[in-house]
Design a protein around this motif. Structure first.
Motif, mmCIF file in Angstrom:
data_model
loop_
_atom_site.group_PDB
_atom_site.id
_atom_site.type_symbol
_atom_site.label_atom_id
_atom_site.label_comp_id
_atom_site.label_asym_id
_atom_site.label_seq_id
_atom_site.Cartn_x
_atom_site.Cartn_y
_atom_site.Cartn_z
ATOM 1 N N CYS A 52 -49.338 -0.849 0.198
ATOM 2 C CA CYS A 52 -48.065 -0.253 0.611
ATOM 3 C C CYS A 52 -48.203 1.251 0.822
ATOM 4 O O CYS A 52 -47.673 1.799 1.794
ATOM 5 N N LYS A 53 -48.924 1.912 -0.071
ATOM 6 C CA LYS A 53 -49.130 3.355 0.075
ATOM 7 C C LYS A 53 -49.892 3.662 1.366
ATOM 8 O O LYS A 53 -49.516 4.561 2.114
ATOM 9 N N ASP A 54 -50.954 2.891 1.633
ATOM 10 C CA ASP A 54 -51.756 3.107 2.841
ATOM 11 C C ASP A 54 -50.968 2.878 4.122
ATOM 12 O O ASP A 54 -51.296 3.437 5.168
ATOM 13 N N HIS A 55 -49.922 2.048 4.063
ATOM 14 C CA HIS A 55 -49.145 1.706 5.251
ATOM 15 C C HIS A 55 -47.722 2.253 5.212
ATOM 16 O O HIS A 55 -46.856 1.790 5.950
ATOM 17 N N ASP A 56 -47.502 3.236 4.354
ATOM 18 C CA ASP A 56 -46.186 3.886 4.224
ATOM 19 C C ASP A 56 -45.049 2.884 4.041
ATOM 20 O O ASP A 56 -44.017 2.951 4.705
ATOM 21 N N ILE A 57 -45.251 1.939 3.127
ATOM 22 C CA ILE A 57 -44.239 0.939 2.812
ATOM 23 C C ILE A 57 -43.698 1.239 1.421
ATOM 24 O O ILE A 57 -44.470 1.445 0.487
ATOM 25 N N GLU A 58 -42.399 1.255 1.311
ATOM 26 C CA GLU A 58 -41.773 1.526 0.023
ATOM 27 C C GLU A 58 -41.981 0.343 -0.923
ATOM 28 O O GLU A 58 -41.804 -0.815 -0.549
ATOM 29 N N VAL A 59 -42.361 0.640 -2.160
ATOM 30 C CA VAL A 59 -42.558 -0.396 -3.174
ATOM 31 C C VAL A 59 -41.270 -0.560 -3.961
ATOM 32 O O VAL A 59 -40.630 0.420 -4.346
ATOM 33 N N LEU A 60 -40.888 -1.817 -4.181
ATOM 34 C CA LEU A 60 -39.687 -2.086 -4.974
ATOM 35 C C LEU A 60 -39.819 -1.524 -6.376
ATOM 36 O O LEU A 60 -40.912 -1.497 -6.942
ATOM 37 N N ASN A 61 -38.702 -1.124 -6.936
ATOM 38 C CA ASN A 61 -38.668 -0.736 -8.335
ATOM 39 C C ASN A 61 -38.574 -2.023 -9.154
ATOM 40 O O ASN A 61 -37.509 -2.596 -9.304
ATOM 41 N N LEU A 62 -39.694 -2.463 -9.670
ATOM 42 C CA LEU A 62 -39.724 -3.728 -10.391
ATOM 43 C C LEU A 62 -39.100 -3.629 -11.774
ATOM 44 O O LEU A 62 -38.931 -4.641 -12.446
ATOM 45 N N SER A 63 -38.741 -2.425 -12.181
ATOM 46 C CA SER A 63 -38.070 -2.258 -13.474
ATOM 47 C C SER A 63 -36.561 -2.447 -13.356
ATOM 48 O O SER A 63 -35.866 -2.496 -14.373
ATOM 49 N N ALA A 64 -36.065 -2.551 -12.135
ATOM 50 C CA ALA A 64 -34.625 -2.738 -11.931
ATOM 51 C C ALA A 64 -34.220 -4.135 -12.381
ATOM 52 O O ALA A 64 -35.035 -5.062 -12.407
ATOM 53 N N LEU A 65 -32.947 -4.278 -12.720
ATOM 54 C CA LEU A 65 -32.453 -5.588 -13.139
ATOM 55 C C LEU A 65 -32.405 -6.541 -11.955
ATOM 56 O O LEU A 65 -32.080 -6.161 -10.832
#
Length: 109
Positions: A52-65
């Protein structure tokens, strides 16, 4: 999981007469899937974040409910994080399904 099962799938497509080799592949594939089930989440997620970083893709916040989405029964999942949904409900469930299929009597024929 596809990478783990690829060698076995290839061997089964060629109708190999070397049944011992195929049986060894079944056994080693089951072992690899079990290891992946137990220890595969963190390395998989690290690879995903790098991709995702290499392709400028936002990573989900997996700590969210986690909130149940459309098309799914509204089951209350109090205090469960998104990571649990991906790790347990998807990754573990699909790995368990493959292992169950590989342990079925039909697979062993």
């Amino acid at each position: 999981m596809l990478g783990i099962t690829d060698d076995l799938c290839q061997a089964l497509q060629y109708k190999s007469k070397d049944i011992l080799k195929v049986m060894q592949l079944v056994s080693s594939t089951k072992t690899l899937l079990q290891k992946f089930r137990e220890h595969g989440w963190d390395p998989l997620f690290e690879k995903l974040k790098l991709f995702c970083k290499d392709h400028d893709i936002e990573v989900l916040n997996l700590s969210a409910l986690y909130k149940a989405g459309r098309g799914r029964p509204h089951i209350q999942k109090d205090n469960l994080k998104i990571e649990h949904e991906y790790w347990f409900d998807i990754l573990i469930a699909s790995t368990n399904s493959l292992l169950t299929e590989m342990n079925s009597p039909l697979m062993m024929r």
